[in-house]
Design an enzyme around this catalytic site. Structure first.
Site, short mmCIF file in Angstrom:
data_model
loop_
_atom_site.label_atom_id
_atom_site.label_comp_id
_atom_site.label_asym_id
_atom_site.label_seq_id
_atom_site.Cartn_x
_atom_site.Cartn_y
_atom_site.Cartn_z
N HIS A 117 -6.41 -18.38 -20.00
CA HIS A 117 -6.28 -16.97 -19.61
C HIS A 117 -6.76 -16.09 -20.76
O HIS A 117 -5.97 -15.57 -21.54
CB HIS A 117 -4.82 -16.65 -19.26
CG HIS A 117 -4.64 -15.33 -18.59
ND1 HIS A 117 -3.70 -15.13 -17.61
CD2 HIS A 117 -5.26 -14.13 -18.75
CE1 HIS A 117 -3.74 -13.88 -17.20
NE2 HIS A 117 -4.69 -13.25 -17.89
N HIS A 147 -2.99 -1.71 -19.19
CA HIS A 147 -3.36 -1.34 -17.82
C HIS A 147 -3.69 0.14 -17.68
O HIS A 147 -3.62 0.69 -16.59
CB HIS A 147 -2.27 -1.79 -16.84
CG HIS A 147 -2.20 -3.28 -16.73
ND1 HIS A 147 -3.12 -4.00 -16.02
CD2 HIS A 147 -1.36 -4.18 -17.30
CE1 HIS A 147 -2.84 -5.29 -16.13
NE2 HIS A 147 -1.79 -5.42 -16.91
N HIS A 168 -7.63 -9.73 -9.45
CA HIS A 168 -6.72 -8.94 -10.28
C HIS A 168 -6.31 -7.68 -9.54
O HIS A 168 -7.15 -7.00 -8.94
CB HIS A 168 -7.38 -8.58 -11.61
CG HIS A 168 -6.42 -8.08 -12.64
ND1 HIS A 168 -5.82 -6.84 -12.55
CD2 HIS A 168 -5.96 -8.65 -13.78
CE1 HIS A 168 -5.02 -6.67 -13.60
NE2 HIS A 168 -5.09 -7.75 -14.36
N HIS A 215 -3.98 -12.66 -10.09
CA HIS A 215 -2.99 -11.69 -10.58
C HIS A 215 -2.70 -10.79 -9.39
O HIS A 215 -3.53 -9.97 -9.02
CB HIS A 215 -3.59 -10.91 -11.77
CG HIS A 215 -2.75 -9.77 -12.26
ND1 HIS A 215 -2.64 -9.47 -13.60
CD2 HIS A 215 -2.00 -8.85 -11.62
CE1 HIS A 215 -1.88 -8.40 -13.76
NE2 HIS A 215 -1.48 -8.01 -12.56
#
Length: 573
Positions: free
Chosen positions: A141, A327, A226, A253
């Site tokens: 990852h 994020h 994602h 995700h």
């Protein structure tokens, strides 16, 4: 008959069958179950190098030429720690691959020499006596945010990176994706000169099958779904249809905010097809609060990322700030803050410890610079194992030593991610025929700082002292790049993993790379049972109001660790 005490034998040749070794400053002990290079009943003529020792002309070194099959390198008397066992042996390397595991030497003067370990004038020796040898770690990852990650990875014993990114772009800082043919080509070229295997993930968040096939032909080894790109049921289904047709892996995700559905809806969209679930606990992202329940499903290959490994008194405090940055959120926006807070749950982080110890979560990666630390994959894995031994005691089959637990945990960053992404024909374990991506550790520094990292048989990284000193050991001893890290050597000893469709489409001729491109294996029939020693599927339930986690009906209480091994004893900061 002359006899040696165990202590004296260990001083001369390294520990042998029945000896136990402590891993760093943890409570974990390993016991050597077999000595293929000597030991009780086989002592004598052990292959050791140095003045007055065995590996000299007409003694332990034969006349065999390289053309006769002599290995390029032999690592003597190392304790191999792998998912398949804990044994001592000499390890031969030829053409960058492991060619033999057994007893090395000269069959003209010594008994029991392995036919593929005949030492000749062309053979280099690395002393593994008293040291531990593992397969190079696989970080499953990786956000490719900056090139300095490569050095940190090598310094932590990692030799393979799976993930995506294009640099410090907002998309890459948040998602593990290298989107589109142009970016894939540039990243394959950019990583060509590092001694690391690379497997890039393309963007799977689309219902356009043409866009995904375009990325596969351009060098993507698989796809990443994602939530920041929209992990909707339609996108999941479309991506898995292309994956089934092409044979590649999909990493997921999922939707933290449950905007497009809940965990049940995502599982319905997956529809029993194989998928790699990233940060299965959920602090790294995924359906709140119960994404962790996917670890109970046979088609889901679950992994963790290392910032929640293991659960400590500091884990929660650092996560909120990490999440806001990674994020692209603002603490001044209430909705952004609520999004961040929904992902940080002490009960599920605590349960993650238990699920790793049961073998229900199969892999550990970093989530590098995107809520994870690439240089700490190996260390955090063993800290988790230590914490679980203290809390749960010995695993079934373990007693005075922790071989079962150690084999389970080392599989989480070696063979399990290799199998999950179709790389296990080339890497992931210490086995004959595989790339010699190997890490030597002094036991006191196991999991903390490697003694040497071999990439495709060449020493790429090592603990090295002052280069102006008269010997290699004077301080400062630091992890430094070696000749195996030189660009032409790195390209010769490392692989780019791509889909078979890229090879068929002539990708190698279109790229400015020197390394070999290798197709990933078809992974679409994999299930949890294919994860060595990490195939448990307990019943997992999460209370939607209290977030209490039950595993097979039992509540796992939160007991965050207040002290860890492999920490300030080894590091100034």
């Amino acid at each position: 008959m002359t006899e040696l005490s165990r202590a004296r034998y260990a001083e001369l040749f390294g520990p042998t069958t029945g000896d136990r070794i402590r891993l760093a400053d943890t409570d974990l002990l390993i016991e050597i179950t077999e000595d293929r290079s000597g030991g009780p009943g086989l002592a004598g003529d052990e292959a050791v190098f140095g003045g007055g020792k065995v590996l000299r002309e007409s003694m332990g070194q034969s006349r065999a030429t390289r053309a006769d099959g002599a290995p390029d390198t032999v690592i003597t008397g190392a304790v191999i720690v792998d998912h398949w066992g804990i044994v001592k042996a000499d390890i031969g390397i030829r053409d960058g691959r492991i060619c033999g595991i057994g007893k090395a030497g000269n069959p003209d003067t010594m008994s029991g020499v392995h036919p593929d370990l005949v030492v000749g004038p062309s053979t280099e020796i690395i002393a593994g006596n008293g040291r531990i040898l593992t397969a190079g770690a696989i970080d499953c990852h990786v956000h490719f945010i900056c090139p300095q990650l490569m050095d940190e990875a090598l310094g932590g014993g990692i030799t393979t990176l799976i993930g995506g990114g294009t640099g410090p772009a907002e998309g890459s800082k948040a998602t593990t994706v290298t989107p589109g043919a142009w970016h894939l080509a540039r990243m394959l070229e950019a990583t060509d000169h590092w001694p690391l295997n690379i497997a890039l993930l393309g963007k799977g968040n689309t219902v356009s099958e043409a866009a995904m096939w375009e990325q596969l032909r351009a060098g993507a080894s698989g796809f990443k779904l994602h939530e920041d790109w929209g992990s909707t049921p339609a996108a999941i289904d479309a991506c898995l249809r292309v994956a089934d047709a092409s044979g590649v892996q999909v990493a997921l995700h999922s939707d933290t905010l449950n905007e497009a559905g809940f965990v049940e809806d995502t599982l319905a969209a997956i529809a029993g097809r194989g998928i790699h679930a990233y940060h299965t606990e959920g602090a790294g992202g995924g359906h709140a609060p119960d994404i962790i329940t996917v670890a109970a499903h046979p088609n889901v290959l679950p992994s963790s990322t290392n910032p929640t490994r293991p659960h400590t008194v500091n884990t929660l405090d650092e996560h909120l700030d990490m999440l806001m940055v990674c994020h692209h959120l603002s603490p001044s926006i209430p909705e952004d803050l609520a999004f961040a807070e929904s992902r940080i749950r002490p009960s599920t982080i605590a349960a993650e410890d238990l699920l790793h110890d049961l073998g229900a979560i199969s892999m550990i990666g970093s989530d590098s610079q995107a809520m994870g630390r690439i240089g700490e994959v190996v260390m955090r894995t063993w800290q988790t194992a230590h914490v679980m031994k203290r809390r749960r005691g010995a695993l079934p089959g373990d007693g005075a030593a922790d071989n079962a637990r150690v084999r389970r945990y080392i599989a989480k960053y070696t063979i399990c991610p290799a199998v999950a992404h179709g790389l296990d024909a080339e890497i992931g374990s210490v086995e004959v025929g595989k790339l010699a991506d190997l890490v030597l550790w002094d036991p006191a520094f196991f999991g903390v700082r490697p003694h040497a990292v071999l990439k495709g048989g060449a020493i790429a990284w090592a603990a090295m002292g002052d280069a102006n000193a008269s010997i290699p050991t004077p301080q400062p001893v630091l992890p430094r790049p070696m000749f195996g890290a030189a660009a032409p050597v790195a390209a010769a000893t490392s692989l780019h993993f791509v889909s078979e469709h890229a090879l068929a489409d002539g990708l190698a001729e279109r790229l400015a790379v020197r390394r070999k491109l290798v197709a990933v294996k078809d992974v679409r029939r994999l299930t949890k049972t294919d994860m060595p020693l990490n195939d448990a599927m307990p019943r997992i339930e999460v209370d939607p109001d209290t977030f209490t986690v039950r595993v097979d009906g039992e509540v796992w209480a939160e007991q965050p660790a207040t002290e860890l091994p492999m920490a300030q004893r080894y590091f100034l900061f």
